[in-house]
Scaffold this motif. Sequence first.
Motif, mmCIF file in Angstrom:
data_model
loop_
_atom_site.group_PDB
_atom_site.id
_atom_site.type_symbol
_atom_site.label_atom_id
_atom_site.label_comp_id
_atom_site.label_asym_id
_atom_site.label_seq_id
_atom_site.Cartn_x
_atom_site.Cartn_y
_atom_site.Cartn_z
ATOM 1 N N HIS A 176 0.808 -1.214 0.000
ATOM 2 C CA HIS A 176 0.000 0.000 0.000
ATOM 3 C C HIS A 176 0.846 1.271 0.000
ATOM 4 O O HIS A 176 0.299 2.363 0.193
ATOM 5 C CB HIS A 176 -0.937 0.018 1.211
ATOM 6 C CG HIS A 176 -2.152 -0.839 1.044
ATOM 7 N ND1 HIS A 176 -2.074 -2.199 0.885
ATOM 8 C CD2 HIS A 176 -3.481 -0.538 0.994
ATOM 9 C CE1 HIS A 176 -3.293 -2.703 0.762
ATOM 10 N NE2 HIS A 176 -4.157 -1.714 0.820
ATOM 11 N N GLU A 177 2.134 1.148 -0.202
ATOM 12 C CA GLU A 177 2.984 2.338 -0.187
ATOM 13 C C GLU A 177 2.685 3.223 -1.390
ATOM 14 O O GLU A 177 2.478 2.739 -2.509
ATOM 15 C CB GLU A 177 4.459 1.949 -0.196
ATOM 16 C CG GLU A 177 5.374 3.164 -0.063
ATOM 17 C CD GLU A 177 6.852 2.805 -0.062
ATOM 18 O OE1 GLU A 177 7.647 3.623 0.415
ATOM 19 O OE2 GLU A 177 7.201 1.712 -0.540
ATOM 20 N N SER B 184 -3.678 -6.958 0.203
ATOM 21 C CA SER B 184 -4.855 -6.101 0.095
ATOM 22 C C SER B 184 -5.247 -5.470 1.421
ATOM 23 O O SER B 184 -6.267 -4.790 1.501
ATOM 24 C CB SER B 184 -6.035 -6.914 -0.447
ATOM 25 O OG SER B 184 -6.344 -7.981 0.423
ATOM 26 N N VAL B 185 -4.445 -5.692 2.449
ATOM 27 C CA VAL B 185 -4.783 -5.205 3.796
ATOM 28 C C VAL B 185 -3.709 -4.236 4.274
ATOM 29 O O VAL B 185 -2.519 -4.446 4.037
ATOM 30 C CB VAL B 185 -4.916 -6.382 4.787
ATOM 31 C CG1 VAL B 185 -5.175 -5.867 6.190
ATOM 32 C CG2 VAL B 185 -6.033 -7.313 4.347
ATOM 33 N N ILE C 194 0.631 0.058 8.001
ATOM 34 C CA ILE C 194 1.641 -0.950 7.724
ATOM 35 C C ILE C 194 1.057 -1.937 6.724
ATOM 36 O O ILE C 194 -0.030 -2.486 6.944
ATOM 37 C CB ILE C 194 2.073 -1.697 9.004
ATOM 38 C CG1 ILE C 194 2.771 -0.741 9.962
ATOM 39 C CG2 ILE C 194 2.988 -2.868 8.666
ATOM 40 C CD1 ILE C 194 3.185 -1.395 11.263
ATOM 41 N N SER C 195 1.753 -2.168 5.634
ATOM 42 C CA SER C 195 1.339 -3.159 4.651
ATOM 43 C C SER C 195 2.553 -3.978 4.236
ATOM 44 O O SER C 195 3.695 -3.535 4.377
ATOM 45 C CB SER C 195 0.713 -2.484 3.421
ATOM 46 O OG SER C 195 1.671 -1.655 2.767
ATOM 47 N N VAL C 196 2.304 -5.181 3.750
ATOM 48 C CA VAL C 196 3.387 -6.074 3.346
ATOM 49 C C VAL C 196 3.002 -6.745 2.045
ATOM 50 O O VAL C 196 1.827 -6.760 1.646
ATOM 51 C CB VAL C 196 3.687 -7.147 4.417
ATOM 52 C CG1 VAL C 196 4.180 -6.516 5.704
ATOM 53 C CG2 VAL C 196 2.461 -8.003 4.670
ATOM 54 N N PHE C 197 3.992 -7.320 1.374
ATOM 55 C CA PHE C 197 3.748 -8.198 0.244
ATOM 56 C C PHE C 197 3.704 -9.637 0.750
ATOM 57 O O PHE C 197 4.330 -9.971 1.773
ATOM 58 C CB PHE C 197 4.853 -8.050 -0.799
ATOM 59 C CG PHE C 197 4.804 -6.751 -1.552
ATOM 60 C CD1 PHE C 197 3.902 -6.571 -2.594
ATOM 61 C CD2 PHE C 197 5.650 -5.701 -1.231
ATOM 62 C CE1 PHE C 197 3.848 -5.380 -3.295
ATOM 63 C CE2 PHE C 197 5.610 -4.505 -1.918
ATOM 64 C CZ PHE C 197 4.696 -4.340 -2.962
ATOM 65 N N PRO C 198 2.969 -10.527 0.078
ATOM 66 C CA PRO C 198 2.925 -11.925 0.533
ATOM 67 C C PRO C 198 4.303 -12.549 0.694
ATOM 68 O O PRO C 198 4.511 -13.361 1.604
ATOM 69 C CB PRO C 198 2.116 -12.617 -0.575
ATOM 70 C CG PRO C 198 1.242 -11.537 -1.132
ATOM 71 C CD PRO C 198 2.067 -10.287 -1.059
#
Length: 780
Positions: free
Chosen positions: A158-159, A278-279, A284-288
Amino acid sequence: MNARQWGRDLGMGVRFALTGGREGWVRMLLTAVGVGLGVALLLLTTAIPSALAVRHDRDQARLDYTFGPRLPKAANTLLISDTDTSYHGKDVRGRLVEPEGPRAPIAPGLSKYPAVGDMVVSPMLKRLLDSADGKLLRERLPYRIVGTIGEPGLIGSHELAYYAGAKDLAPRVNGWRTARITHFGPPTKTPANQADPVLILLVLVVFAVLLMPVAVFIATAVRFGGERRDRRLAALRLVGSDSRMTRRIAAGEALAGSLVGLVFGTGFFLLGRQLAASVEIMDISVFPSYLNPSPALAALVAVAVPAAAVLVTLFALRGVVIEPLGVVRTARPARRRLWWRLLLPLGGLAMLAPMIGQGRSNGTFNEYLVIGGVLLLLVGVTTLLPWAVEAVVARLGRGGVAWQLAVRRLQLSSGSAARMVNGIAVAVAGAIALQMLFAGVQGDYTKVTGQNTDRVQMQVNLSRGVPFLPAAGKFATTKGVRKATTLGSTELGDRRWTPGSGPENTVELTVGTCASLREMADLPSCRDGDVFAVTGADRDSDVTKLARPGRTLHVNTSDGTGGGPDVMWTVPGELKRGRALIGPAGYKESGVLMTPAAASRPMSNALTGSVYLSLDESLPDVHEYVRNTAARIDPIADAMVWSSTERSTQFNSIRTGTFAGAVCVLALIGASLLVSQLEQLRERRKLLSSLVAFGTRRRTLSMSVLWQTAIPIALGLLLASAVGLTLGAVLLKMVGATVGVDWPSVLSMTGVGAAVVVTVTLLSLPPLLRLMRPEGLRTE
């Protein structure tokens, strides 16, 4: 008893669970779902260190320091400007780039740089710019989108980030927001900062508090279907098994559910891993790909969960007498003893007591004592709650039919009711302690900025040499701006700034209109062309020494390394005097004030402009209007929203991570409670149908189920509050902070726990109504 006998009995229990017909499958499915949710969160927890490490590594890999030694133009150099901004409270990472040769370093996530007027953006920024919500940001970024930044160039899904092509950046290389670089990443290896003991303590407590409810839920899940299981075990005694063998077979059934739960948990984790992109939680968001559990920790989970299932089952059956003709559980059980239940929280306090008063002065806290003490106190909640529920419900008086049904049920099976709310109680106790600790130490990580937010709400810093006087008019006409005060500043010294050395004495030079200068000092009179020597602050002696009529001073034109043309200025004979006032920046300053007509063009080119803005903050998006104006005047202008306080980045990161973890734990609490509630309703299906067949109103039964949940949760929350306040007080004593209760946080956390239970109860009402039918008495 040898290992072969154990293996045979456990294996028999596994076979019973797998071949027990519909009832066996439903029971095992409920256990597997409960265990699986816990396993998924445990795997997520083991993946968090890896995710944080990957985020940190990717952030380090794309560093482009805009300060340091000035490099000459070469085939391997890149001009880059920092154009970070903010939009609706979210950070937007921006860079203007201009390659100076074929071997210019390529930023991570890019295959080539965009042409002048083009930009490549992160997927989330593209989505924002294409939507109606991104209209104001689109005005600020007048570039054509020609591609997207790859995953290696982003720290989260989400950056918001972009790279835009630019030209003529070389004159802006001044050691501030524009630089010439030859590589991305840290320029040198910097020594690691010494860890703050209090922050380490926070991290340790956070992990203990967040993981303990998960362990409680797993222990509860493996005991689903306990009453039906005990009746089956009586049949095993009838065909010849002894009591120990029967308990091992029961443990085997729990083992089967936990093994299937491991599979479910792995599936839940992989599903959640794919949905992670997608969250976004607390920005804070991450890649799988970030969420890769440590193999050692994952193996520990795979071994610990089945082992815990076996041990919990054996422990639960220690006081159950299983005979061939039935299970002695319907008789009045022996009263629970209190003394050994108090040993656990007292042991936790004993482990934490040696560190009381340690603070930061006596080194780091013993992590084993911290984790052990916190866990023992939280485990104490799970041991004390069954005793508290039993002691209270035994003394409850008369009431309506619904009340009597609920109380009688609790008196017969207070342990089951306590188990259902154990997780909530542990989570609330830990959350209260954490809130107290955060509230107690946040003052140490919060500093007063000195910015007067009543006078100025935003500040815009322009690049050196950008004409700042015309900017005042553009900001004054910006929507939502009430007043704009524009000032340009640099330094005057008694000799030239050269690489490696500078003047011995310096004084601040500020240039602005008469109206702007009156914000800085009390001036006797002012017209364009005047120069003032202002005293009444800390550097009066420097002003007296340097600001003498006829003296030649040197203007600071340094680019950050000491280079730059030597611009000289002679103090005029008609030098006026002024008295320093608290300026827009929030402090008094002695120095030389100058109106625009008195500054030569070379002097003006050395000035750095700052615009101080008073805003109508009731207007939506007023900050975005100001940032758009700033971007039109100077693409690399720095627009800052003023705040009276500023908090440590590390402290904020820990607090944000805690809230993100708490969201996951609360989601698990709700899901597990719902599964537990459905399992208990399924166990009582025939009882409910019998009551309905005899004429009991459904409303009465529904209220009885609500009371059966409300009474234990009320007792659990009271106990959790007491333990949480105790733990919080001890932790505050350990860090040397003043003990105080953050009552709004305590009440809010208690309310959240109660809200989760109420929500679960409401969700269980539809299945309850379906079960309350006379047809439920049918059997084969």
